[in-house]
Each structure stands twice: as structure tokens, then as C-alpha cells.
Design a protein around this motif. Structure first.
Motif, PDB file in Angstrom:
ATOM      1  N   UNK A  85       8.032  -8.625   0.137  1.00 15.17           N
ATOM      2  CA  UNK A  85       8.723  -9.709   0.831  1.00 15.17           C
ATOM      3  C   UNK A  85       8.965 -10.902  -0.081  1.00 15.17           C
ATOM      4  N   UNK A  86       8.019 -11.225  -0.945  1.00 11.95           N
ATOM      5  CA  UNK A  86       8.231 -12.326  -1.874  1.00 11.95           C
ATOM      6  C   UNK A  86       9.388 -12.010  -2.816  1.00 11.95           C
ATOM      7  N   UNK A 196       0.054 -14.847  -0.040  1.00 14.39           N
ATOM      8  CA  UNK A 196       0.696 -15.707  -1.029  1.00 14.39           C
ATOM      9  C   UNK A 196       1.468 -14.882  -2.054  1.00 14.39           C
ATOM     10  N   UNK A 197       2.553 -15.449  -2.595  1.00 17.17           N
ATOM     11  CA  UNK A 197       3.291 -14.733  -3.644  1.00 17.17           C
ATOM     12  C   UNK A 197       2.476 -14.609  -4.919  1.00 17.17           C
ATOM     13  N   UNK A 198       2.674 -13.509  -5.635  1.00 16.74           N
ATOM     14  CA  UNK A 198       2.023 -13.318  -6.920  1.00 16.74           C
ATOM     15  C   UNK A 198       2.996 -12.595  -7.847  1.00 16.74           C
ATOM     16  N   UNK A 199       2.720 -12.662  -9.117  1.00 14.81           N
ATOM     17  CA  UNK A 199       3.586 -12.034 -10.114  1.00 14.81           C
ATOM     18  C   UNK A 199       3.277 -10.546 -10.177  1.00 14.81           C
ATOM     19  N   UNK A 200       3.822  -9.776  -9.263  1.00 14.54           N
ATOM     20  CA  UNK A 200       3.589  -8.338  -9.226  1.00 14.54           C
ATOM     21  C   UNK A 200       4.895  -7.626  -8.892  1.00 14.54           C
ATOM     22  N   UNK A 201       5.066  -6.464  -9.445  1.00 14.59           N
ATOM     23  CA  UNK A 201       6.275  -5.687  -9.210  1.00 14.59           C
ATOM     24  C   UNK A 201       6.227  -5.082  -7.805  1.00 14.59           C
ATOM     25  N   UNK A 202       7.283  -5.278  -6.985  1.00 10.55           N
ATOM     26  CA  UNK A 202       7.269  -4.713  -5.638  1.00 10.55           C
ATOM     27  C   UNK A 202       7.268  -3.187  -5.681  1.00 10.55           C
ATOM     28  N   UNK A 203       6.587  -2.587  -4.738  1.00  7.89           N
ATOM     29  CA  UNK A 203       6.417  -1.145  -4.707  1.00  7.89           C
ATOM     30  C   UNK A 203       7.401  -0.503  -3.742  1.00  7.89           C
TER      31      UNK A 203
END
Length: 418
Positions: A85-86, A196-203
């Protein structure tokens, strides 16, 4: 008596009351604008709210699906859904910003003022974020926290709106609307770290599961919006704007009538979903029974209040709508039809079978269009339109309650097989 009062003011009941009060305060803000701004500025407010709604359609069911799945309590899946969602909101924000930069904020002038378009797009993004964050708090049953952020947000918004009484400033009015979802989104992020948003690649797997669960109820809600649009444009086109103005009492009543059922769904669905996910079928059944009892109690209280106070309220506070009591009585029956859909929706959401929600929406939409066609041939009146709404809502409710029975029967068989 003390125990009864303590029960009444538990967080779940307080959530329903405060959630309804927040909606009423937001409605009061709109009434304030009608007194502090000119008609042209009020028109820009309406256009901004339309832009916010259009931006909201971009979620395509992702937020709906994430809400249903989040209530299951799978922390790993929840974290991955938050990443999706982010990323989606970030991409949407970039697309809207690029479009605004290329076309310019005055692209829709003179109909849409540049500040209306710019603030409206930003408010649309903030509304998507606030819907998600508030859904997370509700799904986690952090109802007091949800109450806190929503009350603070609406009071700040209302405070800014009050400043327009002296200035008539359109930009300030637009900002007062935009600040409410922004504060809810920020407050939710503070209170629920997992979302919360984080720097991760969406799956991709999480994205597909969210869409699989969320697209159907999203499209079902679009069916209801289409019913609203067909209903109102038909009245305006056949009977004229004055008749639509008279019908506004129905629109107003339905908006208020459905506030409490929506809040009750937010209270009971996460509990039912989490109980089922934990294998606690007894707890699940207690929750859905309590939900139905509370809906029935609410319907009885709403009927009693209407019988006692309706004529007094219309004559004292809305004299232009005196004599519309028959329309409000029919609106109450329409509301009952929509309220009767809630028990089926709750169970189907809990078992992740959302296709019937879409089919119920299509049944209501198709039957309303057919009945409205008959109304056109037989004689178009506001009463006839409401009868069409009552029957179409009832048909949707019958289908959902049948599907509820099917889902519960399937659950019984599965339980006996273990």
C-alpha cells in the motif's frame, strides 16, 4: 446499574458514539461553509470533494482487501500488505504530481479553480492514507486510539473552518477539509508502527491476495454509488431540481441512519475474523449473534426516535421540508433493507468469500434500474422512486442473508469433519 453503565461506556460502545459524533461534526463543517462562503466557493468545495472521491477509486480494492486480511492477525502478511500500500500510494502520488506539473493546475479552469485541483488531489492521497491507517486501528481493535485521532483531526479541521466566517477564504476552507485525513493518517502511523512505511520492495503475492479479497466488495460499493447517481439524475431530469431539493431530506436521513451500522461493522468484524482465524468458532458465533442483536436494537430505537421527533424536527429546524414525513418513512424502510445486508457481509468478510458482496450489489443495481424503468412508464414520483429503492435493497439483503446461511452451513460441516 453501575455495571450497566460501565458496559455502555466500554470502548466498543464509545467507538460507535464518537464515530457518529465525528461524522456529525464533519457535516456541521459543511453547513458552516454554506453560511461563510458564497455559492461559487461552495461549488468549489463540492468539486474538491468530488476530486477526493475520484482519487479514492484508484485503490481498486487494495485497501478493502487489506482491511479484511489484516483483521486475521497474521503479522508477517500485514507487514507485507503495508509495503504494497505504501508503494501504491507513492506511485499514485508521483503520477498525480507529474500530471499536475505537465498540464498545470489551471487545466480545468474556469470550472475548477487551480487551488481546488491542487489541494483536492493532495487531500485525495491523504484520504487514502487515512482510510488505511484508520482501518488498521479498527482491525487491531484499537478503538480508543481510533477515536482519539479522529476527534483531534475533526476538531482541528472545524477550528480552521471557523476562521472562514470572517474571511470567506476559499483556500482556508479547502485546507480545513484536507487537514482532517492528513492528521488521521499521521496519528495512525504514530499509534500503529506495523503499518508505517518502510524501504522495502512490495511483494507480488501479497498484492494478488489483497486484490483477490478486496476487488469484489470494492466493485459492490461502486454498484451502490451507481444507484445513487441514477436515482438523483433521474429525479433531476424528470421532475426538475426543485424535486431533487425536496428529496435531499431522504439523502440526509439515509446518510445519518447508516452511520451506526457502519460503526457496528467496524466493531464486530475484526473480532469475528480473528476468532475464526484462531479456530474459536464459539467466539465467532457469539460475535455474529451480538452484531445482529445490536442491529435490531438500533433499528427499533431509530424507529422510535423517528415516530416521536420527526415532525418536530422538520417543523422547528427544517420548515422547508415540512410535509416530507412520508418520504422519510420510506427512507427508513430503505435503510432497513441496507441494514439487513450487514450480517451477511460480516460473515462473508470473515470467511474471505467476498464474491457474493459483488453479486448482491449487482442484484440491487439491476433490480433498481428495472424498477425505475417501470416507474418511468407508470408515473414518475418521489414515492415511486423510493419504493424501487426499498425493493432493490431488500433483494440484495435476501441474497446476502442466503449466502450467510450457506457460509455458516459450510463452516458447520467443516467443524464436524474435524
Amino acid at each position: 446499574m453501575t455495571a450497566m453503565l460501565a458496559r455502555l461506556f466500554r470502548s466498543s460502545y464509545a467507538y460507535v458514539v464518537i464515530n457518529t459524533a465525528v461524522s456529525l461534526l464533519a457535516f456541521g463543517r459543511n453547513l458552516l461553509f454554506m453560511n461563510s462562503l458564497g455559492l461559487a466557493e461552495v461549488g468549489q468545495i463540492a468539486l474538491m470533494q468530488t476530486i477526493v472521491m475520484l482519487v479514492g477509486f484508484a485503490q481498486g480494492g487494495l485497501i478493502s482487501g487489506a482491511f479484511i486480511l489484516w483483521a486475521g492477525g497474521d503479522r508477517d502478511l500485514n507487514r507485507r500488505m503495508a509495503d504494497v500500500l505504501f508503494a501504491g500510494k507513492a506511485v499514485l502520488g508521483i503520477v498525480l504530481a507529474l500530471g499536475l506539473a505537465v498540464l498545470g493546475p489551471g487545466v480545468l479552469m474556469p470550472t475548477v479553480a487551480p487551488e481546488t485541483l491542487t489541494i483536492g488531489l493532495a487531500a485525495g492521497l491523504a484520504t487514502l492514507a487515512s482510510t488505511w491507517m484508520n482501518n488498521v486501528l479498527v482491525a487491531d481493535q484499537k478503538l480508543r486510539q481510533s477515536n482519539l485521532v479522529n476527534v483531534v483531526a475533526v476538531l482541528v479541521s472545524l477550528g480552521l473552518a471557523l476562521l472562514t466566517l470572517g474571511s470567506g477564504d476559499l483556500q482556508l476552507a479547502l485546507l480545513s477539509i484536507a487537514v482532517q485525513p492528513l492528521l488521521v493518517a499521521l496519528g495512525g502511523a504514530v499509534l500503529e508502527p506495523q503499518a508505517r512505511p518502510r524501504a522495502a520492495r512490495p511483494e507480488g503475492a501479497a498484492l494478488r491476495r489483497m486484490l483477490a479479497v478486496g476487488v469484489m466488495p470494492f466493485l459492490g460499493s461502486l454498484s451502490l454509488l451507481l444507484i445513487y447517481q441514477i436515482e438523483r439524475w433521474s429525479i433531476a431530469g424528470v421532475m426538475g431540481p426543485e424535486a431533487l431539493g425536496r428529496y435531499y431530506i431522504v439523502i440526509l436521513y439515509m446518510t445519518f441512519f447508516l452511520l451506526v451500522p457502519t460503526a457496528l461493522m467496524n466493531v464486530h468484524f475484526p473480532r469475528a475474523r480473528r476468532a475464526l482465524a484462531a479456530g474459536d468458532t464459539d467466539g465467532f458465533r457469539r460475535t455474529i449473534r451480538r452484531h445482529m442483536v445490536e442491529l435490531a436494537v438500533y433499528a427499533g430505537l431509530a424507529l422510535l426516535v423517528k415516530l416521536v421527533l420527526l415532525s418536530l424536527v422538520l417543523d422547528s429546524f427544517l420548515p422547508n421540508f415540512s410535509g416530507t414525513e412520508p418520504l422519510v418513512y420510506l427512507a427508513f424502510l430503505t435503510g432497513l433493507g441496507m441494514l439487513a445486508q450487514a450480517p451477511g457481509t460480516l460473515v462473508l468478510y470473515a470467511v474471505e468469500d467476498t464474491r457474493p458482496v459483488l453479486i448482491a450489489g449487482l442484484v440491487s443495481l439491476g433490480s433498481f434500474c428495472a424498477l425505475l424503468g417501470a416507474v418511468w412508464l407508470a408515473g414518475f414520483t418521489l414515492t415511486a422512486v423510493l419504493v424501487a429503492r426499498i425493493l432493490s435493497a431488500a433483494l440484495g439483503a435476501v441474497y446476502l442473508l442466503w449466502q450467510r446461511h450457506v457460509a455458516l452451513t459450510r463452516l458447520d460441516r467443516k467443524e464436524r469433519a474435524l
